[in-house]
Write an enzyme that holds these catalytic residues in place. Structure first.
Site, mmCIF file in Angstrom:
data_model
loop_
_atom_site.group_PDB
_atom_site.id
_atom_site.type_symbol
_atom_site.label_atom_id
_atom_site.label_comp_id
_atom_site.label_asym_id
_atom_site.label_seq_id
_atom_site.Cartn_x
_atom_site.Cartn_y
_atom_site.Cartn_z
ATOM 1 N N LYS A 114 0.803 -1.227 0.000
ATOM 2 C CA LYS A 114 0.000 0.000 0.000
ATOM 3 C C LYS A 114 0.841 1.285 0.000
ATOM 4 C CE LYS A 114 -4.420 -1.412 1.974
ATOM 5 N NZ LYS A 114 -5.370 -1.225 3.080
ATOM 6 N N ASP B 205 -10.436 3.131 1.572
ATOM 7 C CA ASP B 205 -10.788 2.672 2.931
ATOM 8 C C ASP B 205 -11.475 3.793 3.723
ATOM 9 O OD1 ASP B 205 -10.002 0.014 2.851
ATOM 10 O OD2 ASP B 205 -7.932 0.472 3.394
ATOM 11 N N GLY C 47 -3.081 1.221 9.112
ATOM 12 C CA GLY C 47 -3.614 1.523 7.783
ATOM 13 C C GLY C 47 -5.046 2.042 7.843
ATOM 14 N N ALA C 48 -5.919 1.343 8.567
ATOM 15 C CA ALA C 48 -7.332 1.712 8.597
ATOM 16 C C ALA C 48 -7.547 3.043 9.325
ATOM 17 C CB ALA C 48 -8.146 0.604 9.266
ATOM 18 N N ASN D 20 -3.255 6.104 20.119
ATOM 19 C CA ASN D 20 -2.471 4.939 19.687
ATOM 20 C C ASN D 20 -1.498 4.585 20.792
ATOM 21 O OD1 ASN D 20 -2.224 3.635 16.728
ATOM 22 N ND2 ASN D 20 -0.329 3.300 17.844
HETATM 23 P P1 NAD Z 1 -2.446 -2.219 11.140
HETATM 24 O O1 NAD Z 1 -1.600 -3.383 11.512
HETATM 25 O O2 NAD Z 1 -2.002 -1.324 10.045
HETATM 26 O O3 NAD Z 1 -2.634 -1.313 12.456
HETATM 27 C C1 NAD Z 1 -2.970 -1.854 13.676
HETATM 28 C C2 NAD Z 1 -3.248 -0.742 14.695
HETATM 29 O O4 NAD Z 1 -3.660 -1.360 15.908
HETATM 30 C C3 NAD Z 1 -2.067 0.124 15.037
HETATM 31 O O5 NAD Z 1 -2.531 1.421 15.320
HETATM 32 C C4 NAD Z 1 -1.536 -0.508 16.327
HETATM 33 O O6 NAD Z 1 -0.851 0.413 17.133
HETATM 34 C C5 NAD Z 1 -2.822 -0.940 16.985
HETATM 35 N N1 NAD Z 1 -2.703 -2.079 17.890
HETATM 36 C C6 NAD Z 1 -2.266 -3.324 17.578
HETATM 37 N N2 NAD Z 1 -2.340 -4.119 18.669
HETATM 38 C C7 NAD Z 1 -2.822 -3.355 19.671
HETATM 39 C C8 NAD Z 1 -3.123 -3.610 21.030
HETATM 40 N N3 NAD Z 1 -2.939 -4.824 21.582
HETATM 41 N N4 NAD Z 1 -3.637 -2.603 21.765
HETATM 42 C C9 NAD Z 1 -3.839 -1.396 21.224
HETATM 43 N N5 NAD Z 1 -3.580 -1.094 19.938
HETATM 44 C C10 NAD Z 1 -3.077 -2.071 19.177
HETATM 45 O O7 NAD Z 1 -3.865 -2.804 10.851
HETATM 46 P P2 NAD Z 1 -5.041 -2.132 9.964
HETATM 47 O O8 NAD Z 1 -4.898 -2.560 8.556
HETATM 48 O O9 NAD Z 1 -5.117 -0.680 10.268
HETATM 49 O O10 NAD Z 1 -6.322 -2.892 10.539
HETATM 50 C C11 NAD Z 1 -6.861 -2.576 11.811
HETATM 51 C C12 NAD Z 1 -8.222 -3.256 11.965
HETATM 52 O O11 NAD Z 1 -9.120 -2.754 10.988
HETATM 53 C C13 NAD Z 1 -8.168 -4.761 11.733
HETATM 54 O O12 NAD Z 1 -9.050 -5.357 12.638
HETATM 55 C C14 NAD Z 1 -8.666 -4.931 10.316
HETATM 56 O O13 NAD Z 1 -9.301 -6.186 10.107
HETATM 57 C C15 NAD Z 1 -9.674 -3.809 10.232
HETATM 58 N N6 NAD Z 1 -9.890 -3.311 8.855
HETATM 59 C C16 NAD Z 1 -11.160 -3.319 8.389
HETATM 60 C C17 NAD Z 1 -11.438 -2.818 7.124
HETATM 61 C C18 NAD Z 1 -12.856 -2.821 6.629
HETATM 62 O O14 NAD Z 1 -13.084 -2.581 5.432
HETATM 63 N N7 NAD Z 1 -13.838 -3.052 7.482
HETATM 64 C C19 NAD Z 1 -10.398 -2.307 6.327
HETATM 65 C C20 NAD Z 1 -9.106 -2.314 6.842
HETATM 66 C C21 NAD Z 1 -8.854 -2.824 8.112
#
Ligand code: NAD
Length: 290
Positions: free
Chosen positions: A73, A109, A136-137, A157
């Site tokens: 990405k 997104d 990312g999200a 965060n």
């Molecule tokens: P990512 O790995 O890029 O980011 C993860 C985030 O979570 C970071 O901010 C990290 O600091 C935080 N984090 C991780 N473990 C943690 C913990 N134990 N306590 C507190 N914070 C914690 O992941 P992402 O791609 O941003 O995805 C995040 C969530 O969003 C996932 O559950 C993913 O499935 C979901 N998502 C959903 C969609 C959708 O279309 N519905 C799209 C993208 C992502």
């Protein structure tokens, strides 16, 4: 299976690794079939090493576009000709459109999340959102919300590499939009309570609530949620996370990640084909109403 694919069909790709588990090919092809439009969507296992050649291939073969997921990405941006403001700000692209050889990078997104709120009747213009997580999200949501006219965004965060990245993005958003963006430490529960108290929407954009952290929630004290709060979770499996369960008990309106996923796909379809996706039909077909 479509049996009418002829020489006029256009190919849309998905470049990521790993990717075989993705729901996107099924979702996208279901929509193309329903709309009876000449497109096919296929997933390709492309990692960062293969990405430059894959983009050359996209250009050479004249793909209509491609979705992009991890680990590509961020790195994909350097191979594109144009970037939307959301991609410029976030540094992440999940959608490429090939318009007569000109490749434009989009991020749907954040668009999907904001559309989900709109469809649920939530008007965020001039309001405040608190976001948990800036991966990312969370980043895509914060950037799109700021560009769309949300007045204030507070992002919590944990102190990891995402924290440093989102601080820099927040600075850019503060300089280039009308939105006030704050970044705070997730460990500070007093500030978390205060920020939620003045927010219209709370958004969980971390994986806390899904496997391997299913059954967990970053909010454990229900009194941190006021009844007027709209609580959203990016997670779609499970459909009801612990956070949404707690929020429901507090009388909050809740939205899971299905809407975000569907509407981000719909935004891609609009970009690639100009068509509006039949959302209710897809929900039904994909079993998202269950
Ligand atoms: P990512 O790995 O890029 O980011 C993860 C985030 O979570 C970071 O901010 C990290 O600091 C935080 N984090 C991780 N473990 C943690 C913990 N134990 N306590 C507190 N914070 C914690 O992941 P992402 O791609 O941003 O995805 C995040 C969530 O969003 C996932 O559950 C993913 O499935 C979901 N998502 C959903 C969609 C959708 O279309 N519905 C799209 C993208 C992502």
């Amino acid at each position: 299976m479509r049996s009418n694919i002829d020489g006029h069909f256009l190919l849309i790709g998905l470049m990521a690794y790993p990717i075989r588990h993705s729901l996107s090919p099924q979702m996208q092809n279901t929509i193309y079939s329903k709309l009876n439009i000449p497109y096919v969507y296929l997933a390709f296992e492309v990692d960062q090493e293969k990405l430059p050649d894959a983009i050359k291939g996209l250009r050479a073969l004249g793909l209509r576009g491609s979705a992009v997921s991890m680990p590509n990405k961020q790195v994909v941006c350097q191979y594109l000709d144009k970037l939307t403001p959301a991609v410029e700000m976030s540094g992440a692209c999940n959608t490429i459109s090939n318009d007569n050889g000109v490749l434009t990078g989009y991020n749907t997104d954040g668009m999907g999340y904001m559309r989900m709120l709109k469809e649920a009747g939530v008007n965020m213009i001039g309001k405040k959102i608190t976001i948990l997580g800036a991966g990312g999200a969370g980043t895509a949501i914060a950037v799109q919300a700021a560009l769309d006219g949300v007045k204030e965004i507070t992002i919590f965060n944990q102190k990891d590499e995402c924290y440093t990245k989102i601080e820099a993005i927040a600075e850019k958003l503060n300089q280039n939009t009308q939105c006030q963006v704050n970044v705070l430490d997730l460990a500070d529960k007093t500030q978390l309570r205060q920020e939620i108290a003045t927010s219209t929407v709370l958004c969980n954009a971390t994986g806390v609530g899904m496997k391997p952290l299913e059954g967990q929630s970053l909010i454990t004290d229900p009194t941190m949620l006021h009844a007027d709060l709209i609580v959203t979770d990016c997670i779609y499996s499970p459909r009801k996370t612990k956070l949404l369960e707690i929020a429901e008990q507090q009388g909050c309106k809740t939205l899971n990640g299905i809407g975000m996923m569907l509407w981000q796909g719909a935004a891609q379809i609009k970009i690639w084909t100009g068509e509006d996706a039949p959302i209710e039909y897809v929900k039904e077909k994909m079993g998202f109403n269950d």
